[in-house]
Design an enzyme around this catalytic site. Sequence first.
Site, PDB file in Angstrom:
ATOM      1  N   LYS A  33      20.375  -9.640 -14.409  1.00 39.86           N
ATOM      2  CA  LYS A  33      19.177  -9.825 -13.597  1.00 39.86           C
ATOM      3  C   LYS A  33      18.258 -10.877 -14.199  1.00 39.86           C
ATOM      4  CE  LYS A  33      16.433  -8.942 -10.178  1.00 39.86           C
ATOM      5  NZ  LYS A  33      16.806  -9.468  -8.850  1.00 39.86           N
ATOM      6  N   HIS A  68      30.768 -37.313   4.129  1.00 37.51           N
ATOM      7  CA  HIS A  68      30.894 -37.980   2.832  1.00 37.51           C
ATOM      8  C   HIS A  68      31.736 -37.171   1.850  1.00 37.51           C
ATOM      9  CE1 HIS A  68      28.070 -41.201   3.810  1.00 37.51           C
ATOM     10  NE2 HIS A  68      27.348 -40.277   4.435  1.00 37.51           N
ATOM     11  N   GLU A 128      28.027 -14.898  -5.447  1.00 39.79           N
ATOM     12  CA  GLU A 128      27.690 -14.029  -6.561  1.00 39.79           C
ATOM     13  C   GLU A 128      27.956 -12.558  -6.306  1.00 39.79           C
ATOM     14  OE1 GLU A 128      23.615 -14.586  -7.708  1.00 39.79           O
ATOM     15  OE2 GLU A 128      22.848 -14.317  -5.682  1.00 39.79           O
ATOM     16  N   TRP A 154      -3.935  -2.093  -0.983  1.00 38.96           N
ATOM     17  CA  TRP A 154      -3.980  -3.443  -1.542  1.00 38.96           C
ATOM     18  C   TRP A 154      -4.669  -4.312  -0.503  1.00 38.96           C
ATOM     19  CZ3 TRP A 154      -2.125  -5.216  -6.293  1.00 38.96           C
ATOM     20  CH2 TRP A 154      -2.229  -6.589  -6.487  1.00 38.96           C
ATOM     21  N   GLU A 183      21.374 -21.589  -0.928  1.00 36.86           N
ATOM     22  CA  GLU A 183      21.098 -20.196  -1.272  1.00 36.86           C
ATOM     23  C   GLU A 183      22.085 -19.253  -0.589  1.00 36.86           C
ATOM     24  OE1 GLU A 183      19.280 -16.475  -2.332  1.00 36.86           O
ATOM     25  OE2 GLU A 183      19.686 -18.405  -3.285  1.00 36.86           O
ATOM     26  N   ASN A 211      -0.126   0.817   6.411  1.00 29.90           N
ATOM     27  CA  ASN A 211       0.479  -0.249   5.612  1.00 29.90           C
ATOM     28  C   ASN A 211       0.888  -1.369   6.554  1.00 29.90           C
ATOM     29  OD1 ASN A 211       0.281   1.442   3.452  1.00 29.90           O
ATOM     30  ND2 ASN A 211       2.475   1.745   3.174  1.00 29.90           N
ATOM     31  N   GLY A 212       0.753  -2.621   6.121  1.00 28.00           N
ATOM     32  CA  GLY A 212       1.214  -3.735   6.931  1.00 28.00           C
ATOM     33  C   GLY A 212       0.064  -4.580   7.454  1.00 28.00           C
ATOM     34  N   ARG A 247       2.997   0.623  -6.846  1.00 27.87           N
ATOM     35  CA  ARG A 247       3.043  -0.359  -5.766  1.00 27.87           C
ATOM     36  C   ARG A 247       1.879  -1.351  -5.845  1.00 27.87           C
ATOM     37  NH1 ARG A 247       6.183   2.156  -1.448  1.00 27.87           N
ATOM     38  NH2 ARG A 247       5.020   1.102   0.188  1.00 27.87           N
ATOM     39  N   CYS A 293       0.824  -1.203   0.000  1.00 30.50           N
ATOM     40  CA  CYS A 293       0.000   0.000   0.000  1.00 30.50           C
ATOM     41  C   CYS A 293       0.861   1.256   0.000  1.00 30.50           C
ATOM     42  CB  CYS A 293      -0.907   0.010   1.223  1.00 30.50           C
ATOM     43  SG  CYS A 293      -1.856  -1.496   1.463  1.00 30.50           S
TER      44      CYS A 293
END
Length: 608
Positions: free
Chosen positions: A603, A503, A487, A74, A480, A98-99, A27, A2
Amino acid sequence: MCGIIGILGQSAVSGRLIDALRRLEYRGYDSTGVATLDDGHLERRRAEGKLKNLEVRLRAEPLSGDAGIGHTRWATHGKPTEYNAHPHATERVAVVHNGIIENFRTLRHGLEAKGAKFASDTDSEVVAHLVHSYLLMGYSPQEAVKASLPQLRGAFALVFLFKGYRDLLIGARRGSPLAVGYGDGETYLGSDAIALAPFAQGISYLEDGDWVVLSRQRGVIRDANDAVVTREVLEPGGASFVADKANYRHFMAKEICEQPDVVGRTLAHYVDMRTERVALPIKLPFDFSNVRRVTITACGTASYAGAIAKYWFERLAHIPVDVDIASEFRYREAPLRKGDLALFISQSGETADTLAALRYAKERGAHTVSVVNVPTSTIARESETVLPTLAGPEIGVASTKAFTCQLMALAALAVAAGTERGEISVSEERKLVSALIEVPRLMGAALASEPQIEKLARYVAKARDVLYLGRGTSYPLALEGALKLKEISYIHAEGYAAGELKHGPIALIDENMPVVVIAPFDGVFEKTVSNMQEVVARGGKIILITDAKGAAESAIEPVATVLLPDMAPTFAPIVYSVPIQLLAYHAAVIMGTDVDQPRNLAKSVTVE
């Protein structure tokens, strides 16, 4: 995600509120509204749908007043209707939010028992009534907000406007971003600098836990401990920087910190907060009870999101799952049966290998579902079903917020699958959804570990090689974590299942190798402890990421322990993503690399 704007102006502000909301349209939103002080009285105009509908309303019913607030919503709690649109108000206070307020049901029941009359289905309205209850007790607006904030659980940004106080705006931030703007005899509040840039001569950013009391001449900011603090004011000379990166050094840092907000937004798209049940945004063209196998295909970080989702689908829905790297899947002629589910994950929705895999699956009659951040992308357009991640634009090449939003969408889908297959009862579904609702707040708490992680990054940056270990859903997260470090910092790193240590990887361990162990206190924690002891016995230096119980039960002495809050272990990877992202980021900053655009990377990989 929002959008918020607040203005204490020298003339009527409704037009500028609309202009600011227009700049926040990127947004995403489904209703809008503004409130102003007209001769000291609160007046509101709200509309369902796009901003043009609110403009039509304002032409028919203009608002005067030189102080006001506005919002693009939203929908989270309640449908995107006019009565659920912000601002929410009582006779004496209006608020935009918001939230997510996690404990709004408890607060609402208590306020209703005291006579409060609610007019919406939202969690946000409870904030207005809570502050109003203190005003009725004789508190000043500042005192009422101060008393109310500690009672709110969740991630939020709030801006308040009060009847009879034309020289007062109050804002508060916990998790969701909020910026303060300073002009010539005017002040402003906004969810980001894009909303404030045309008005403000200087912009500062509230830090987590801050709240601010604004008049037209000044702003008094207090931190989470209620101490008056000063936040840097960025001059107009850095306006382009402010509008893009806020007060962050890199886009990646900004995007890491946005995660409580955007993950909460994605959550709200997939669950009904009121009933605490999954509510997918569209009806799937298949029944999970008829799905015999799921194939998940993606590249890079998205493939690790898929690997975590494999655990969720198999545990919660008892569906066999294969996870493939798209560049391998497309060439190995994988057998797919008609009616099987093929799931594709991509931030851009344009990844060439993933798109080719999607087309292969369609040719063989599989149901195709894409989890993408760009709903107009090729993968989205060519999929049978699209599940958007709502992360917003991600500028940094190394994916952060897109990854955690993918996890949130996949978690909701796995719960839906388990429920539809009868593997999860309604009460179990509510318990799982309740755990998901807590994730944005927990991510905000995890961000508080950044100062410690920044110091740890100085140690990691000295290493030539780093090992990441985890079990269960922490294993893909270890992969990750190693990828993130590689990266952007260019330090060699590997992720392994902790049980695989003996292992092979154990041969690499010596006193110079940092070993990052991701280990929430869960059903496999004791096994992970055994692996940590093997590392310590060979001189390895452990950085342990765990919770308080895990730290107490580990029985080792790590180089450092990063403590995260207690949480349901099922969805811990979403929260535990934050410290591994921060560690990679700060190591890269120390190494002096190009964090947002690391060498040799793009990207969106739109070629083989």
